[in-house]
Write an enzyme that holds these catalytic residues in place. Structure first.
Site, mmCIF file in Angstrom:
data_model
loop_
_atom_site.group_PDB
_atom_site.id
_atom_site.type_symbol
_atom_site.label_atom_id
_atom_site.label_comp_id
_atom_site.label_asym_id
_atom_site.label_seq_id
_atom_site.Cartn_x
_atom_site.Cartn_y
_atom_site.Cartn_z
ATOM 1 C CG ASP A 73 -2.283 0.619 0.913
ATOM 2 O OD1 ASP A 73 -2.327 1.849 0.810
ATOM 3 O OD2 ASP A 73 -3.286 -0.106 0.784
ATOM 4 C CG HIS A 114 -5.741 2.758 1.761
ATOM 5 N ND1 HIS A 114 -5.376 1.625 1.076
ATOM 6 C CD2 HIS A 114 -7.080 2.716 1.858
ATOM 7 C CE1 HIS A 114 -6.455 0.934 0.771
ATOM 8 N NE2 HIS A 114 -7.498 1.575 1.229
ATOM 9 C CB SER A 288 -9.755 -0.318 0.492
ATOM 10 O OG SER A 288 -9.342 0.068 -0.772
#
Length: 542
Positions: A73, A114, A288
């Site tokens: 990520d 994230h 996600s």
């Protein structure tokens, strides 16, 4: 709040609900503490009970011990109070800055939060009164920083193939742009990294690649055109809302294997997790957020049985995922092996307890050796296709009977095709198995106006899992758009059957479905348009 990182980054982001495994001190959630292993604190019994059945696994003492997961990520705040005790530097690297430290870049306009959120879902520490508790809260977690910059084939390959004999599970919530018009898959190097991981990772048992299925639903996208989720090597995970419905951002395709919770309507709860600056968030979202939940559950299974191969795990997911809590959605069908499957949810909602129970090394029998049977017509001549027309190709096959590579029980099915067409997004492709299971391999995409067609593209389906492939398959390609100027032709095709010559032991008796979670409030609202795009994904011309 789906995908977006910044203009040169690649990533998928989205939403979630309150689960028994991601827990916050909130009046609507299930709490985990040393004094009370499970407490249902919903303020009203009319609120849905959301359960991935993780707590019964914890009660058996299975919490992810000895399993290593890395999150591919935008970085990982590894010194976060809720993550630090489980951080694994050997599962971490920064391929954007080429150093061993995956710490994210702080930027007031676009914080790289994230990866930290995804890692928190997996391995937040238990009983520390911080953000919550991870699904596999005694596993080790690392971060690969690779999305904060131009994402090249080489960076993807280095990330996918990072330390494969140390890392057990790779969790990825990114892919091609979910804009409804992109067709893209792994490049040559990334594909080689997948293959190496499957063949050599985990001491030859195969790396576990968990992939978010995509957030392009509002753009009319579908994951048939995403070569990462469409790969036989990845476990593609979709989302369900707290109402047990398919969220507005979810994509449909025939390669999705299973589903975990995430957010849905704008009033729905989202996933609670760790956040940047040693903070917590209650707004993690999208597919996600679903993929890391799945990765954590798979870590529990690997603690229970470290000898599971990558194919063992896929079989166990297929055999234990539940359609009952998602049964109010359209699109469910029973395939020729008696399995319920849906293009939005795969084989259904993950059930951690059933999955871990089936993985028990005392009773689990490894699936037989994999065989691949390729069916083609060497005499095939290109066939013309126009608007309002249809190409039907009948494919009789004995599934390589009498040969070493005979397939009698299916796993994945691929149709590798090259198609020229003036407007790619108007094409619709279905495949019907000898058992009568019809699968949509490609759905129309209104925004895809490309004239590039498909070149040796592998359309993949799991919908015929467990069926006997011998007989006549039917491939249909149509255009019902009404755009009469459209024209093109199918240049080539081949049918690739993946499976085993004998039925796996666990499939010798029919799958028995039982009631799972009762979900109330079966309703849909309208998502706010400003609840959009938190992490952008790489933009590559289709």
């Amino acid at each position: 709040e789906p995908l977006s990182v910044h203009s040169e980054s690649a990533s998928r982001h989205l939403v979630a609900a309150c689960l028994d495994c991601i827990v916050r001190a909130d009046q609507r959630c299930l709490l985990f503490s040393s004094s009370s292993f499970q407490q249902d604190t919903r303020t009203s019994s009319s609120l849905p009970k959301l359960d991935l059945h993780v707590i019964p696994v914890w009660q058996k003492g299975i919490t992810g011990k000895g399993v290593v997961i890395t999150v591919l990520d935008d970085g990982l705040e590894w010194n976060h109070t809720d993550i630090y005790s489980n951080y694994d530097a050997a599962a971490s690297y920064d391929f954007n800055d080429n150093d061993p430290d995956p710490f994210p870049r702080y930027d007031s306009t676009n914080e790289n939060k994230h990866g930290t959120r995804c890692a928190g879902e997996i391995a937040m520490q238990a009983d520390n009164n911080k953000c919550g508790v991870g699904v596999a809260y005694n596993s080790k977690v690392g971060g690969i920083r690779m999305l904060d910059g131009i994402v090249t084939d080489a960076i993807e390959a280095s990330s996918i193939g990072f330390n494969p004999n140390h890392v057990d599970i790779y969790s990825a919530s990114w892919g091609p742009n979910d804009d409804g018009k992109t067709v893209e898959g792994p490049g040559r190097l990334a594909q080689k990294a997948f293959e190496y991981g499957i063949q050599k990772g985990r001491g030859g048992k195969g790396s576990i690649f968990v992939w978010a299925s995509g957030n392009g639903g509002r753009q009319g996208d579908n994951c048939d055109c995403d070569g990462y989720t469409d790969s036989i090597y990845t476990i593609s995970i979709s989302s369900a809302s707290q109402q047990g419905l398919s969220p507005w951002y979810a994509e449909k395709c025939s390669s999705t294997l299973a589903t975990a919770y995430s957010s849905g309507d704008y009033t729905d709860q989202r996933i609670t997790s760790a956040d940047l600056h040693n903070e917590c968030t209650q707004t993690h979202t999208g597919t996600s957020a679903s993929a890391p939940l799945a990765a954590g559950i798979f870590a529990l299974a690997l603690e229970q049985n470290p000898n599971l191969t990558w194919r063992d795990l896929q079989h166990i997911i297929v055999w234990t995922s539940e359609f009952d809590p998602l049964a109010n959605n359209p699109g469910w069908k029973r395939n020729g092996a008696g399995l319920m499957v849906n293009s939005r949810f795969g084989f259904g909602l993950l059930n951690a307890k059933a999955l871990v129970d089936l993985a028990d090394p005392a009773t689990w029998k490894h699936v037989p050796e994999k065989k691949i049977c390729i069916v083609r017509d060497d005499a095939f001549q290109p066939r013309e296709l126009k608007a309002a027309g249809e190409i039907t190709i009948e494919i009789p096959t004995k599934a390589c009977a009498g040969q070493e590579n005979a397939v009698r029980s299916l796993e994945h099915v691929q149709v590798e095709a090259s198609i020229e067409y003036t407007r790619r997004g108007d094409l619709h492709i279905t495949l019907t198995s000898p058992a009568g299971t019809t699968t949509v391999l490609l759905a129309e995409r209104e925004r895809d106006t490309s004239a590039n067609g498909f070149r040796n593209w592998d359309f993949m389906s799991v919908h015929t899992w467990g069926e006997d492939p011998a007989g006549t398959w039917t491939l249909k390609i149509t255009d019902t758009s009404g755009r009469m100027e459209n024209k093109g032709r199918i240049l080539s095709w081949k049918l690739i059957l993946h499976g085993t010559s004998e039925k796996p032991e666990h499939m010798k008796k029919p799958r028995v479905y039982i009631p799972y979670n009762a979900v109330q409030n079966d309703r849909r609202g309208v998502e706010h348009m400003d609840d959009m795009m938190e992490v952008s994904r790489k933009e590559v011309p289709s």
